[in-house]
Design a protein around this motif. Structure first.
Motif, PDB file in Angstrom:
ATOM      1  N   UNK B 107       1.313   4.905  -4.260  1.00  0.00           N
ATOM      2  CA  UNK B 107       1.162   4.378  -5.622  1.00  0.00           C
ATOM      3  C   UNK B 107      -0.295   4.140  -5.978  1.00  0.00           C
ATOM      4  N   UNK B 108      -1.077   3.710  -4.983  1.00  0.00           N
ATOM      5  CA  UNK B 108      -2.485   3.381  -5.251  1.00  0.00           C
ATOM      6  C   UNK B 108      -3.402   4.575  -4.974  1.00  0.00           C
ATOM      7  N   UNK B 109      -2.795   5.758  -4.786  1.00  0.00           N
ATOM      8  CA  UNK B 109      -3.545   7.007  -4.595  1.00  0.00           C
ATOM      9  C   UNK B 109      -4.584   6.907  -3.479  1.00  0.00           C
ATOM     10  N   UNK B 110      -4.160   6.314  -2.364  1.00  0.00           N
ATOM     11  CA  UNK B 110      -5.060   6.159  -1.222  1.00  0.00           C
ATOM     12  C   UNK B 110      -5.559   7.499  -0.720  1.00  0.00           C
ATOM     13  N   UNK B 111      -4.689   8.502  -0.775  1.00  0.00           N
ATOM     14  CA  UNK B 111      -5.041   9.829  -0.255  1.00  0.00           C
ATOM     15  C   UNK B 111      -6.286  10.386  -0.939  1.00  0.00           C
ATOM     16  N   UNK B 112      -6.416  10.080  -2.235  1.00  0.00           N
ATOM     17  CA  UNK B 112      -7.551  10.601  -2.991  1.00  0.00           C
ATOM     18  C   UNK B 112      -8.888  10.019  -2.536  1.00  0.00           C
ATOM     19  N   UNK B 113      -8.865   8.925  -1.818  1.00  0.00           N
ATOM     20  CA  UNK B 113     -10.125   8.332  -1.351  1.00  0.00           C
ATOM     21  C   UNK B 113     -10.703   9.129  -0.185  1.00  0.00           C
ATOM     22  N   UNK B 114      -9.879   9.967   0.449  1.00  0.00           N
ATOM     23  CA  UNK B 114     -10.345  10.716   1.612  1.00  0.00           C
ATOM     24  C   UNK B 114     -10.457   9.863   2.864  1.00  0.00           C
ATOM     25  N   UNK B 115     -10.001   8.627   2.770  1.00  0.00           N
ATOM     26  CA  UNK B 115     -10.103   7.716   3.915  1.00  0.00           C
ATOM     27  C   UNK B 115      -8.860   7.824   4.798  1.00  0.00           C
ATOM     28  N   UNK B 116      -8.920   7.145   5.958  1.00  0.00           N
ATOM     29  CA  UNK B 116      -7.740   7.118   6.812  1.00  0.00           C
ATOM     30  C   UNK B 116      -7.289   5.688   7.050  1.00  0.00           C
ATOM     31  N   UNK B 120      -1.930  -0.994  13.280  1.00  0.00           N
ATOM     32  CA  UNK B 120      -1.362  -1.818  14.343  1.00  0.00           C
ATOM     33  C   UNK B 120       0.132  -1.743  14.067  1.00  0.00           C
ATOM     34  N   UNK B 121       0.892  -1.161  14.973  1.00  0.00           N
ATOM     35  CA  UNK B 121       2.305  -0.981  14.690  1.00  0.00           C
ATOM     36  C   UNK B 121       2.873   0.152  15.511  1.00  0.00           C
ATOM     37  N   UNK B 122       4.118   0.495  15.211  1.00  0.00           N
ATOM     38  CA  UNK B 122       4.810   1.472  16.034  1.00  0.00           C
ATOM     39  C   UNK B 122       5.056   2.773  15.257  1.00  0.00           C
ATOM     40  N   UNK B 123       5.902   3.610  15.822  1.00  0.00           N
ATOM     41  CA  UNK B 123       6.029   4.983  15.339  1.00  0.00           C
ATOM     42  C   UNK B 123       6.549   5.080  13.900  1.00  0.00           C
ATOM     43  N   UNK B 124       7.290   4.053  13.446  1.00  0.00           N
ATOM     44  CA  UNK B 124       7.836   4.083  12.086  1.00  0.00           C
ATOM     45  C   UNK B 124       6.742   4.246  11.043  1.00  0.00           C
ATOM     46  N   UNK B 125       5.650   3.545  11.217  1.00  0.00           N
ATOM     47  CA  UNK B 125       4.543   3.644  10.250  1.00  0.00           C
ATOM     48  C   UNK B 125       3.886   5.023  10.330  1.00  0.00           C
ATOM     49  N   UNK B 126       3.697   5.506  11.552  1.00  0.00           N
ATOM     50  CA  UNK B 126       3.102   6.845  11.726  1.00  0.00           C
ATOM     51  C   UNK B 126       3.945   7.902  11.011  1.00  0.00           C
ATOM     52  N   UNK B 127       5.253   7.850  11.220  1.00  0.00           N
ATOM     53  CA  UNK B 127       6.138   8.867  10.619  1.00  0.00           C
ATOM     54  C   UNK B 127       6.086   8.814   9.092  1.00  0.00           C
ATOM     55  N   UNK B 128       6.015   7.603   8.542  1.00  0.00           N
ATOM     56  CA  UNK B 128       5.967   7.503   7.074  1.00  0.00           C
ATOM     57  C   UNK B 128       4.630   8.017   6.526  1.00  0.00           C
ATOM     58  N   UNK B 129       3.536   7.756   7.256  1.00  0.00           N
ATOM     59  CA  UNK B 129       2.235   8.256   6.778  1.00  0.00           C
ATOM     60  C   UNK B 129       2.159   9.777   6.894  1.00  0.00           C
ATOM     61  N   UNK B 130       2.788  10.325   7.942  1.00  0.00           N
ATOM     62  CA  UNK B 130       2.858  11.788   8.061  1.00  0.00           C
ATOM     63  C   UNK B 130       3.525  12.391   6.820  1.00  0.00           C
ATOM     64  N   UNK B 131       4.584  11.744   6.356  1.00  0.00           N
ATOM     65  CA  UNK B 131       5.341  12.292   5.221  1.00  0.00           C
ATOM     66  C   UNK B 131       4.528  12.310   3.931  1.00  0.00           C
ATOM     67  N   UNK B 132       3.595  11.359   3.780  1.00  0.00           N
ATOM     68  CA  UNK B 132       2.782  11.374   2.556  1.00  0.00           C
ATOM     69  C   UNK B 132       1.399  11.955   2.831  1.00  0.00           C
ATOM     70  N   UNK B 133       1.228  12.511   4.049  1.00  0.00           N
ATOM     71  CA  UNK B 133       0.013  13.258   4.346  1.00  0.00           C
ATOM     72  C   UNK B 133      -1.247  12.396   4.333  1.00  0.00           C
ATOM     73  N   UNK B 134      -1.106  11.149   4.735  1.00  0.00           N
ATOM     74  CA  UNK B 134      -2.273  10.265   4.843  1.00  0.00           C
ATOM     75  C   UNK B 134      -2.681  10.209   6.317  1.00  0.00           C
TER      76      UNK B 134
END
Lengths: 314, 314
Positions: B107-116, B120-134
């Motif tokens: 929603x906040x267009x984080x991807x457009x910042x080019x940042x990563x 701190x967390x487990x695989x659930x967060x990784x999988x969700x970020x993979x899906x939005x390509x961040x």
């Protein structure tokens, strides 16, 4: 160096020490020194300090050295003082926050409860509890443990834990957090923090997450606020009053930070003196934004004696 | 079961659902279900739930399933739903707090910042970020790391980290805490928390320290408050409004907790309904000490249909 006249005219209530004999030494019997930024910076002793401390001793002044670092015991700190050439400082003058935790447990007669302590923290706390004969578990012994988190798994805790002491722990892990959580939430153990410093100076290369992290982790799973024994807790001053019968109006807190050291002094009815040898600049001290004013300030504690520090004694 | 008349006469504003068609189903298009205590308890499905959900679908209702657990992604949760026999629930209806973090970044267009992101967390967060390509670093990959804390040592951080996402992490360690501290304190990274739950239900055998611990650790070394994306944050409702054009006055939050689920509903302008199939008793709900009142309450969501739940559909 700015002249005291110029400085004091900039901000009415902030006075640079100019006549230390009359302004300070005649009024003070006991000095409490913060260490980093006052006695040393990182691993280097500040010039002239051994001579100044010797002169204070020769003038009959008592002194204590305070540090919120809990990873060493008093005995451990004594070695650091020795290594820097401050061999005249006995362990009894060193108030690490690991010692403060033990002093609090001693004052509140924790030993008489027959309970033990669970430690999140390092060897300094263990060593101090050994000295007062209070049993403990956790600490370094739990650094490589993991609870059973499989189906139906649980972490069994010792029901005799009456207090959890949380100090800086570079091997903090989920086992320790869960152990502390269960002791506090389910067995009503006391929650004691050596200090709440957000950052600490493990190495000179950068700032490091401090005991605020370890304490924050336990606050976050218990919803409880800890009892803090290190700076800026009043417990140390209570201890000095009780143990040595000291008059707090003749104690001076000396530090390099306004919001911890100076505040600690003024909040506890002590005199306070800021030195510019650490993190606070004269500009910051005298700026209109600063509302925390020590009784005096000086470039270093060497200014406690009018002349430039010369190694007459020692 | 207490009759609705008795119950509603005890506390003026608390009404037990008695005519679900008129009181609830005519007023609501979308149900948001908390999972634990509503759909299942621990690892067991509550009786009659699949049939009730099928009836709701047949009646044209939309539904979402919310959990503050971030250790699984939507896809990971889908497997849990399937395993319990709730195969009709598509991943798109599941709002884990790991998904909520990704939805916020989208929603906040984080991807457009080019940042990563630093996790701190487990695989659930990784999988969700993979899906939005961040892009992200940290998480499980940093579970066995230690920073160089020897003399002059430091932890070098990637200056391209624009956000730190903190979720439940059973392998939290000092490396991760220090990494997050540096990103937030020195590189102005955003501090995002999936949720603040003090305790969680890793196993049924006891309560476990929750993500409140991990977030507390980072609060304690940064002095900053996180942006919370899970319950009770309003972000999820904003997301539903934006993405599906939903009218929040026709959304009903259904949960078993007063101070999270019901409050989440009332704070966000939703209808709210408490079920007694979880942690809250009718006695607690109706006690004079309770000030949080849902629009309605019911024994289970099976009471959304007047007759006893019978598997007519499905």
């Amino acid at each position: 160096m700015t002249s005291s006249k110029t400085a004091s005219s900039l901000a009415a209530n902030v006075i640079k020490l100019s006549d230390p004999e009359k302004e300070l030494l005649d009024q003070v019997d006991v000095f409490i020194f913060d260490c980093d930024g006052v006695i040393w910076r990182g691993d280097s002793l500040i010039d002239g300090i051994p001579e100044t401390l010797a002169k204070l001793r020769a003038a009959g002044k008592k002194m204590f050295f305070v540090t919120n670092n809990s990873t060493k015991s008093r005995a451990g700190y004594k070695k650091k003082f020795d290594g820097l050439g401050l061999n005249d400082v006995p362990a009894e003058e060193i108030f690490s926050s690991s010692f403060a935790a033990a002093a609090y447990l001693e004052q509140t007669k924790f030993k008489d409860t027959g309970k033990k302590v669970y430690i999140i923290g390092e060897v300094g706390i263990c060593e101090e509890l050994d000295l007062i004969d209070v049993p403990y578990i956790g600490g370094p012994a739990d650094s490589n443990k993991q609870p059973d988190m499989g189906s139906g798994g649980m972490l069994e805790v010792d029901e005799d834990v009456g207090a959890v002491v949380v100090g800086f722990d570079r091997n903090v892990n989920y086992y320790k957090i869960q152990y502390a959580q269960l002791c506090i939430n389910e067995h009503d153990a006391q929650f004691i923090a050596t200090n709440l410093d957000a950052v600490t100076h493990l190495t000179d290369a950068q700032e490091w997450a401090g005991n605020g992290s370890m304490v924050g982790a336990i606050k976050g799973c218990t919803g409880q606020e800890p009892l803090v024994v290190g700076k800026p807790s009043p417990l140390m001053i209570d201890y000095l009053e009780n143990k040595y019968g000291m008059d707090r109006s003749r104690i001076c807190m000396v530090g390099d930070r306004l919001d911890t050291d100076v505040l600690f002094g003024t909040d506890n009815g002590l005199k306070s003196l800021l030195v510019l040898s650490g993190v606070t600049s004269e500009e910051k001290l005298l700026s209109p934004e600063n509302s925390i004013t020590p009784d005096f300030y000086a470039d270093t504690i060497n200014d406690f004696f009018a002349a430039a520090p010369a190694p007459k004694e020692a």
